[in-house]
Design a protein around this motif. Structure first.
Motif, PDB file in Angstrom:
ATOM      1  N   LEU A 260     -26.776 -27.273  34.556  1.00  0.00           N
ATOM      2  CA  LEU A 260     -25.566 -26.854  35.258  1.00  0.00           C
ATOM      3  C   LEU A 260     -25.659 -25.383  35.649  1.00  0.00           C
ATOM      4  O   LEU A 260     -26.132 -24.561  34.869  1.00  0.00           O
ATOM      5  N   GLU A 261     -25.170 -25.079  36.855  1.00  0.00           N
ATOM      6  CA  GLU A 261     -25.140 -23.712  37.328  1.00  0.00           C
ATOM      7  C   GLU A 261     -23.696 -23.278  37.543  1.00  0.00           C
ATOM      8  O   GLU A 261     -22.918 -23.999  38.166  1.00  0.00           O
ATOM      9  N   VAL A 262     -23.352 -22.128  37.007  1.00  0.00           N
ATOM     10  CA  VAL A 262     -22.028 -21.545  37.183  1.00  0.00           C
ATOM     11  C   VAL A 262     -22.213 -20.154  37.755  1.00  0.00           C
ATOM     12  O   VAL A 262     -23.010 -19.363  37.232  1.00  0.00           O
ATOM     13  N   GLU A 263     -21.525 -19.867  38.830  1.00  0.00           N
ATOM     14  CA  GLU A 263     -21.597 -18.533  39.425  1.00  0.00           C
ATOM     15  C   GLU A 263     -20.908 -17.523  38.501  1.00  0.00           C
ATOM     16  O   GLU A 263     -19.817 -17.775  37.996  1.00  0.00           O
ATOM     17  N   GLN A 264     -21.569 -16.394  38.297  1.00  0.00           N
ATOM     18  CA  GLN A 264     -21.009 -15.402  37.386  1.00  0.00           C
ATOM     19  C   GLN A 264     -19.644 -14.907  37.863  1.00  0.00           C
ATOM     20  O   GLN A 264     -18.769 -14.598  37.047  1.00  0.00           O
ATOM     21  N   ASN A 265     -19.430 -14.876  39.178  1.00  0.00           N
ATOM     22  CA  ASN A 265     -18.142 -14.432  39.704  1.00  0.00           C
ATOM     23  C   ASN A 265     -17.017 -15.404  39.366  1.00  0.00           C
ATOM     24  O   ASN A 265     -15.840 -15.025  39.341  1.00  0.00           O
ATOM     25  N   ASP A 266     -17.368 -16.670  39.128  1.00  0.00           N
ATOM     26  CA  ASP A 266     -16.370 -17.678  38.770  1.00  0.00           C
ATOM     27  C   ASP A 266     -16.152 -17.764  37.267  1.00  0.00           C
ATOM     28  O   ASP A 266     -15.146 -18.315  36.806  1.00  0.00           O
ATOM     29  N   ALA A 267     -17.100 -17.244  36.488  1.00  0.00           N
ATOM     30  CA  ALA A 267     -17.159 -17.561  35.050  1.00  0.00           C
ATOM     31  C   ALA A 267     -16.029 -16.942  34.232  1.00  0.00           C
ATOM     32  O   ALA A 267     -15.615 -17.501  33.222  1.00  0.00           O
ATOM     33  N   ARG A 268     -15.548 -15.772  34.604  1.00  0.00           N
ATOM     34  CA  ARG A 268     -14.503 -15.064  33.847  1.00  0.00           C
ATOM     35  C   ARG A 268     -14.829 -15.061  32.340  1.00  0.00           C
ATOM     36  O   ARG A 268     -14.080 -15.589  31.521  1.00  0.00           O
ATOM     37  N   PRO A 269     -15.937 -14.459  31.961  1.00  0.00           N
ATOM     38  CA  PRO A 269     -16.413 -14.564  30.566  1.00  0.00           C
ATOM     39  C   PRO A 269     -15.494 -13.885  29.568  1.00  0.00           C
ATOM     40  O   PRO A 269     -14.880 -12.856  29.845  1.00  0.00           O
ATOM     41  N   GLN A 270     -15.436 -14.487  28.397  1.00  0.00           N
ATOM     42  CA  GLN A 270     -14.677 -13.921  27.281  1.00  0.00           C
ATOM     43  C   GLN A 270     -15.357 -14.326  25.981  1.00  0.00           C
ATOM     44  O   GLN A 270     -15.695 -15.495  25.783  1.00  0.00           O
TER      45      GLN A 270
END
Length: 306
Positions: free
Chosen positions: A150-160
């Protein structure tokens, strides 16, 4: 005479107290215990020059927890000295486990392949080691792609960062002396897609993953609320059978049903062969995820730096 600088080989945990310089953690010491006598505490964490630094200094803090049966909590001086020197010299490794939240609030768990040396057959989030020069987010995105396709764009990820977990293998001293010691960072990442949309993109690596499961809030509550036999109390009824995706040796996928009772088992047996179960750390992470969906205004926990 020219001074030789030892080359950093991997990212390791370093510990800091007050204004003292961070020191590399020893393999045999309890990281959680370093910050107090309890099984859970709050620490600051950040990456700096390929060092994962934990401290009780100022700044954002996250929960750090170990299981009550953590081997590094119970190691005697004699038992610690008996661990081979090449193992003692490893330090404490840093891992990232991805809590991938879909647009319809499901998270992905994977069952580790039976042939893996550590934690075979356990249900865990996708994850692995942080490599040199990587950020925690980059490591999580890479592992998600390598293990699940799976690929997730870092701009979409909203990491926490939801929290940290002190992990050992074997998980109990009764199962042998530990030869792996990690601090696992549970990283919440978001996808703009539903689990059904992501399901068609799944390409798990059969060398690492033997099955995949999308967990909704009800199932997560059942896993988190399910007790272990030695904890006492009434055991709630197991959830009904859940649909999982089996990963065949050639990488092909096949639907299957998993008895819900399997997912209520979260603790390694004291002896004998291990069983298919949700890892204890994953149970902890699912609880943190549920808390993140309904944060309490009084909570002092904030997402750490990624």
């Amino acid at each position: 005479m020219e001074t030789q600088v030892q080359k950093v080989q991997k990212v390791l945990v370093h510990l800091s107290r007050g204004n003292a310089a961070a020191q590399c953690a020893r393999f045999v010491q309890s990281i959680t215990g370093h910050f107090g006598g309890q099984d859970e505490t709050q620490v600051g964490c950040y990456l700096d020059n390929n060092r994962f630094i934990l401290s009780q200094g100022a700044g954002q803090r996250v929960p750090l927890k170990r299981p009550a049966f953590c081997p590094f909590k119970h190691l005697s001086v004699t038992q610690a000295a008996a661990i081979p020197l090449d193992v003692q010299d490893r330090g404490v490794d840093v891992g990232v486990a991805v809590i991938l939240q879909t647009a319809n609030q499901r998270v992905l768990l994977t069952r580790r392949a039976a042939g893996l040396r550590t934690f075979p057959g356990l249900w865990v989030p996708p994850g692995g080691h942080v490599e040199l020069e990587e950020t925690l987010v980059a490591a999580g995105l890479r592992e998600l792609h390598e293990e699940a396709g799976l690929e997730v764009e870092q701009n979409d990820a909203r990491p926490q960062i939801l929290g940290l977990w002190e992990s050992a293998y074997p998980a109990r001293l009764s199962r042998g002396s530990p030869f792996r010691h990690h601090i696992v960072t549970f990283m919440l990442l978001h996808s703009p897609h539903t689990h059904r949309e992501l399901q068609v993109c799944l390409r798990p690596d059969p060398a690492e993953v033997s099955a995949c499961l999308w967990v909704d809030r009800d199932l997560a509550r059942s896993i988190v609320g399910g007790g272990d036999a030695e904890e006492g109390g009434l055991q709630p009824p197991p959830p009904p059978a859940v649909r999982v995706t089996e990963v065949l040796p050639d990488g092909a996928l096949r639907g299957s049903l998993l008895p819900g009772a399997v997912l209520q088992c979260t603790r390694a047996p004291a002896e004998g062969p291990d069983v298919e179960r949700v890892s204890t750390g994953t149970k902890y992470a699912l609880g943190l995820w549920l808390d993140s969906l309904a944060p309490r205004q009084s909570s002092s926990t904030a997402g750490g730096s990624c």
